[in-house]
Write an enzyme that holds these catalytic residues in place. Sequence first.
Site, mmCIF file in Angstrom:
data_model
loop_
_atom_site.group_PDB
_atom_site.id
_atom_site.type_symbol
_atom_site.label_atom_id
_atom_site.label_comp_id
_atom_site.label_asym_id
_atom_site.label_seq_id
_atom_site.Cartn_x
_atom_site.Cartn_y
_atom_site.Cartn_z
ATOM 1 N N ASN A 7 41.460 23.730 37.530
ATOM 2 C CA ASN A 7 41.724 25.156 38.131
ATOM 3 C C ASN A 7 40.623 25.351 39.289
ATOM 4 O O ASN A 7 39.113 25.426 38.852
ATOM 5 C CB ASN A 7 41.504 26.011 36.863
ATOM 6 C CG ASN A 7 41.599 27.564 37.219
ATOM 7 O OD1 ASN A 7 41.595 27.908 38.576
ATOM 8 N ND2 ASN A 7 41.473 28.183 36.163
ATOM 9 N N LYS A 14 37.091 24.366 37.290
ATOM 10 C CA LYS A 14 36.896 24.349 35.965
ATOM 11 C C LYS A 14 37.986 23.054 35.738
ATOM 12 O O LYS A 14 39.098 22.980 36.195
ATOM 13 C CB LYS A 14 37.527 25.529 35.127
ATOM 14 C CG LYS A 14 36.299 26.488 35.089
ATOM 15 C CD LYS A 14 36.982 27.647 34.249
ATOM 16 C CE LYS A 14 37.423 28.760 35.132
ATOM 17 N NZ LYS A 14 38.135 30.068 34.354
ATOM 18 N N ARG A 90 46.164 24.246 38.621
ATOM 19 C CA ARG A 90 46.675 25.674 38.425
ATOM 20 C C ARG A 90 46.755 26.344 39.922
ATOM 21 O O ARG A 90 45.720 26.311 40.598
ATOM 22 C CB ARG A 90 45.513 26.436 37.500
ATOM 23 C CG ARG A 90 45.875 28.109 37.659
ATOM 24 C CD ARG A 90 44.779 28.762 37.159
ATOM 25 N NE ARG A 90 45.061 30.063 37.104
ATOM 26 C CZ ARG A 90 44.161 31.189 37.514
ATOM 27 N NH1 ARG A 90 42.784 31.050 37.790
ATOM 28 N NH2 ARG A 90 44.594 32.369 37.485
ATOM 29 N N HIS A 207 47.529 40.904 28.035
ATOM 30 C CA HIS A 207 46.903 39.992 28.355
ATOM 31 C C HIS A 207 45.498 40.472 28.818
ATOM 32 O O HIS A 207 45.374 41.146 29.756
ATOM 33 C CB HIS A 207 47.181 38.938 29.375
ATOM 34 C CG HIS A 207 46.184 37.973 30.027
ATOM 35 N ND1 HIS A 207 46.175 36.631 29.658
ATOM 36 C CD2 HIS A 207 45.014 38.067 30.570
ATOM 37 C CE1 HIS A 207 45.262 36.217 30.192
ATOM 38 N NE2 HIS A 207 44.549 36.955 30.651
ATOM 39 N N LEU A 208 44.324 40.865 27.791
ATOM 40 C CA LEU A 208 43.615 41.793 28.033
ATOM 41 C C LEU A 208 42.127 41.110 28.272
ATOM 42 O O LEU A 208 41.742 40.624 27.244
ATOM 43 C CB LEU A 208 43.293 43.023 27.013
ATOM 44 C CG LEU A 208 44.658 43.459 26.740
ATOM 45 C CD1 LEU A 208 44.313 44.597 25.704
ATOM 46 C CD2 LEU A 208 45.312 44.294 28.316
ATOM 47 N N GLY A 209 41.651 40.830 29.303
ATOM 48 C CA GLY A 209 40.375 40.010 29.668
ATOM 49 C C GLY A 209 39.760 40.721 30.808
ATOM 50 O O GLY A 209 39.949 42.049 31.149
ATOM 51 N N ASN A 210 38.918 39.968 31.438
ATOM 52 C CA ASN A 210 38.197 40.877 32.616
ATOM 53 C C ASN A 210 39.289 41.016 33.762
ATOM 54 O O ASN A 210 39.117 42.242 33.947
ATOM 55 C CB ASN A 210 37.224 39.762 33.165
ATOM 56 C CG ASN A 210 36.188 40.243 34.082
ATOM 57 O OD1 ASN A 210 35.911 41.518 33.889
ATOM 58 N ND2 ASN A 210 35.761 39.663 35.132
ATOM 59 N N ARG A 240 37.950 45.745 38.471
ATOM 60 C CA ARG A 240 39.184 46.461 39.258
ATOM 61 C C ARG A 240 39.688 47.815 38.678
ATOM 62 O O ARG A 240 39.890 48.045 37.452
ATOM 63 C CB ARG A 240 40.211 45.210 39.125
ATOM 64 C CG ARG A 240 40.057 44.173 39.919
ATOM 65 C CD ARG A 240 41.055 43.079 39.918
ATOM 66 N NE ARG A 240 40.738 41.855 39.467
ATOM 67 C CZ ARG A 240 41.387 40.742 38.931
ATOM 68 N NH1 ARG A 240 42.564 40.966 38.644
ATOM 69 N NH2 ARG A 240 40.640 39.778 38.508
ATOM 70 N N PHE A 283 33.096 44.386 27.888
ATOM 71 C CA PHE A 283 33.522 45.060 26.784
ATOM 72 C C PHE A 283 32.766 45.217 25.743
ATOM 73 O O PHE A 283 32.311 46.230 24.821
ATOM 74 C CB PHE A 283 35.041 44.894 26.209
ATOM 75 C CG PHE A 283 35.941 45.563 27.453
ATOM 76 C CD1 PHE A 283 36.298 45.247 28.739
ATOM 77 C CD2 PHE A 283 36.576 46.740 26.778
ATOM 78 C CE1 PHE A 283 37.140 45.992 29.426
ATOM 79 C CE2 PHE A 283 37.467 47.344 27.636
ATOM 80 C CZ PHE A 283 37.765 46.883 29.025
ATOM 81 N N GLU A 333 41.855 39.095 21.998
ATOM 82 C CA GLU A 333 41.752 38.155 21.206
ATOM 83 C C GLU A 333 40.723 38.737 19.973
ATOM 84 O O GLU A 333 40.630 38.403 19.012
ATOM 85 C CB GLU A 333 41.377 36.909 21.615
ATOM 86 C CG GLU A 333 42.582 36.319 21.978
ATOM 87 C CD GLU A 333 42.465 34.940 22.826
ATOM 88 O OE1 GLU A 333 41.437 34.257 22.376
ATOM 89 O OE2 GLU A 333 43.083 34.717 23.809
ATOM 90 N N ASN A 334 39.589 39.353 20.781
ATOM 91 C CA ASN A 334 38.133 39.439 20.061
ATOM 92 C C ASN A 334 37.839 40.936 19.955
ATOM 93 O O ASN A 334 36.921 41.342 18.994
ATOM 94 C CB ASN A 334 37.079 39.090 21.044
ATOM 95 C CG ASN A 334 37.139 37.378 20.899
ATOM 96 O OD1 ASN A 334 37.547 36.744 19.991
ATOM 97 N ND2 ASN A 334 37.458 36.838 22.098
ATOM 98 N N GLU A 383 45.427 28.640 28.485
ATOM 99 C CA GLU A 383 46.343 28.447 29.688
ATOM 100 C C GLU A 383 46.135 26.799 30.367
ATOM 101 O O GLU A 383 47.093 26.526 30.384
ATOM 102 C CB GLU A 383 45.635 29.125 30.889
ATOM 103 C CG GLU A 383 45.993 30.642 30.713
ATOM 104 C CD GLU A 383 45.329 31.928 31.666
ATOM 105 O OE1 GLU A 383 44.214 31.909 31.475
ATOM 106 O OE2 GLU A 383 45.957 32.120 32.719
#
Length: 396
Positions: A7, A14, A90, A207-210, A240, A283, A333-334, A383
């Site tokens: 990626n 990565k 990716r 899909h809740l991330g940065n 964003r 968060f 997830e967290n 992913e």
Amino acid sequence: MNVFVVNCGSSSLKYQLINSDTEEVIAKGLCERIGIDGKLTHNPKGLDKYESSEAMPDHKTAVSLVLEALTDKEHGVINDLSEIGAVGHRIVHGGEKFAKSVVINDEVISAIEECNDLAPLHNPANLIGISACRALMPETPMVAVFDTAFHQTMPKKAFLYGLPYEYYEDYKVRKYGFHGTSHSFVSKRLLELIDKVNEPSKVIVCHLGNGSSITAVKDGKSVDTSMGFTPLDGLIMGTRSGSIDPALTQFLAAKLQVSLDEVITILNKKSGVEGISGVSSDFRDLEAASKDGNERATAALEMFAYRAAQYIGSYVASMNGVDAIAFTAGIGENNITVRKMICDYLSYLGFELDEKANANRGEEIMISTPDSRVKVYVIPTNEELAIARETLELIG
Ligand code: AMP
């Protein structure tokens, strides 16, 4: 077979090496500051972490250092490069050209290049990653897995904007959607969990991330998603803005005396929950600040949850119902609090939160009570594994 998953970002790379038989990650790592100075962090399974600050003037050097680390006597996990059976890349944007993953050849590379102006920051970096790997492993088959591909099943009524139609024809202006690999991976797992694989189904993946997006998936296919022509649209995110009144761009450019480019940078990098709270895009920090009485942090969390609940509601309407909902990625997830804040809007669906189940982090679990009409799950996304599976499917 071992699949090398790559990626590539503009200054980072990565990677994971995945044994596709066991689906075990045998090594993973990150190259940072490519083109600046260079830092490699390599984590081989069962061995000590290895770090190096050897110079990385370009991506080819970075890939070469990663391959050296993978085959090194001390911190390596394979004997030589012949033990890498395939590479999965990716790729952020496949435009309308790619509705699924493809084996990479010269024609595919040209087609990805043609999508460059749709993702000017990402696609060129992805292509550099491909050419660096091809130069060092010319015989190894490679696959491109696109962030946009899963959403190519959206119908026109969902992907067109209310703009002159020629802009779609001439400039490919339309909603593309992103995080497709994650939405595909999680929705597939969700269908297994609710026992509706190959059956009519209506599910929503959050899909809740940065970066965050929500997708409506009907009968296993994406029918709408919250990100748009770019990943700036939709939900309020870490930095964003998500959807705003488009006229604000001109208003802000005039008030701030900056160019449109600069306004877009503000919307991408200085907005979202960080801009609202003035605290952080993370968060965990927001939650801590909110607990300490910081009203702007509380507002940011409430706005994030409210917008997410609105998208869920709109996709229930789009599909005329929903069987199940999944939360995934860093926050999904967290973050127990944010999940609960979103779930508090969902009682109209005949859903009740199982507070005890929701107290878990980072593991696959049903968080709706057994009596709930709509099932809600936390499903960790992966992913890299999804890319390795796609690669194997095309190569194997
Ligand atoms: P991602 O972009 O998917 O890595 O997600 C990043 C977001 O996930 C950040 O806002 C983090 O605060 C959040 N996150 C990650 N781990 C945790 C955790 N253990 N508890 C709460 N939030 C978390």
